[in-house]
Design a protein around this motif. Structure first.
Motif, PDB file in Angstrom:
ATOM      1  N   ARG A  77       2.880  38.826 -33.722  1.00 31.85           N
ATOM      2  CA  ARG A  77       3.522  40.095 -34.070  1.00 31.85           C
ATOM      3  C   ARG A  77       2.536  41.007 -34.792  1.00 31.85           C
ATOM      4  N   PHE A  84       7.743  23.260 -36.058  1.00 35.00           N
ATOM      5  CA  PHE A  84       8.518  24.469 -36.337  1.00 35.00           C
ATOM      6  C   PHE A  84       7.708  25.441 -37.197  1.00 35.00           C
ATOM      7  N   ARG A  85       7.045  24.912 -38.232  1.00 37.03           N
ATOM      8  CA  ARG A  85       6.234  25.743 -39.128  1.00 37.03           C
ATOM      9  C   ARG A  85       5.080  26.392 -38.365  1.00 37.03           C
ATOM     10  N   LYS A  86       4.407  25.623 -37.525  1.00 35.33           N
ATOM     11  CA  LYS A  86       3.276  26.152 -36.766  1.00 35.33           C
ATOM     12  C   LYS A  86       3.725  27.208 -35.754  1.00 35.33           C
ATOM     13  N   ALA A  87       4.842  26.980 -35.116  1.00 35.13           N
ATOM     14  CA  ALA A  87       5.364  27.947 -34.152  1.00 35.13           C
ATOM     15  C   ALA A  87       5.727  29.251 -34.845  1.00 35.13           C
ATOM     16  N   LYS A  88       6.325  29.135 -36.009  1.00 30.44           N
ATOM     17  CA  LYS A  88       6.694  30.329 -36.773  1.00 30.44           C
ATOM     18  C   LYS A  88       5.441  31.098 -37.195  1.00 30.44           C
ATOM     19  N   SER A  89       4.407  30.373 -37.598  1.00 30.91           N
ATOM     20  CA  SER A  89       3.154  30.997 -38.002  1.00 30.91           C
ATOM     21  C   SER A  89       2.508  31.725 -36.817  1.00 30.91           C
ATOM     22  N   GLU A 127       3.994  32.891 -34.199  1.00 32.97           N
ATOM     23  CA  GLU A 127       4.857  34.023 -33.865  1.00 32.97           C
ATOM     24  C   GLU A 127       4.555  35.217 -34.773  1.00 32.97           C
ATOM     25  N   SER A 128       4.426  34.965 -36.068  1.00 30.99           N
ATOM     26  CA  SER A 128       4.140  36.067 -36.990  1.00 30.99           C
ATOM     27  C   SER A 128       2.730  36.605 -36.745  1.00 30.99           C
TER      28      SER A 128
END
Length: 67
Positions: free
Chosen positions: A21, A10-15, A17-18
């Motif tokens: 962006r 989850f943390r890696k996916a969020k990273s 994604e940002s």
């Protein structure tokens, strides 16, 4: 029951994604094609030529006198 979530994933996916962006924002802000940069360079050269052609002759004579 609640779904089990791997927090590392989850943390890696969020990273990612940002980061994606931020990359998209940078492409919009800084991304210019080679043709656009070349057109800007040519326009600047054209402005310099026009400006140089409009210099007063007396200004050139004064510079020559100072040398």
């Amino acid at each position: 029951m609640a779904e089990i979530v791997n927090l590392n994933q989850f943390r890696k996916a969020k990273s990612r994604e940002s980061g994606d962006r931020q990359a998209a924002e940078n492409r919009v802000r800084f991304g210019r094609s080679k043709q656009e940069r070349e057109n800007d360079r040519r326009a600047a050269e054209r402005r310099e030529k026009l400006l140089a052609g409009k210099e007063l002759d007396s200004a050139k004579a004064e510079e020559d006198d100072q040398k």
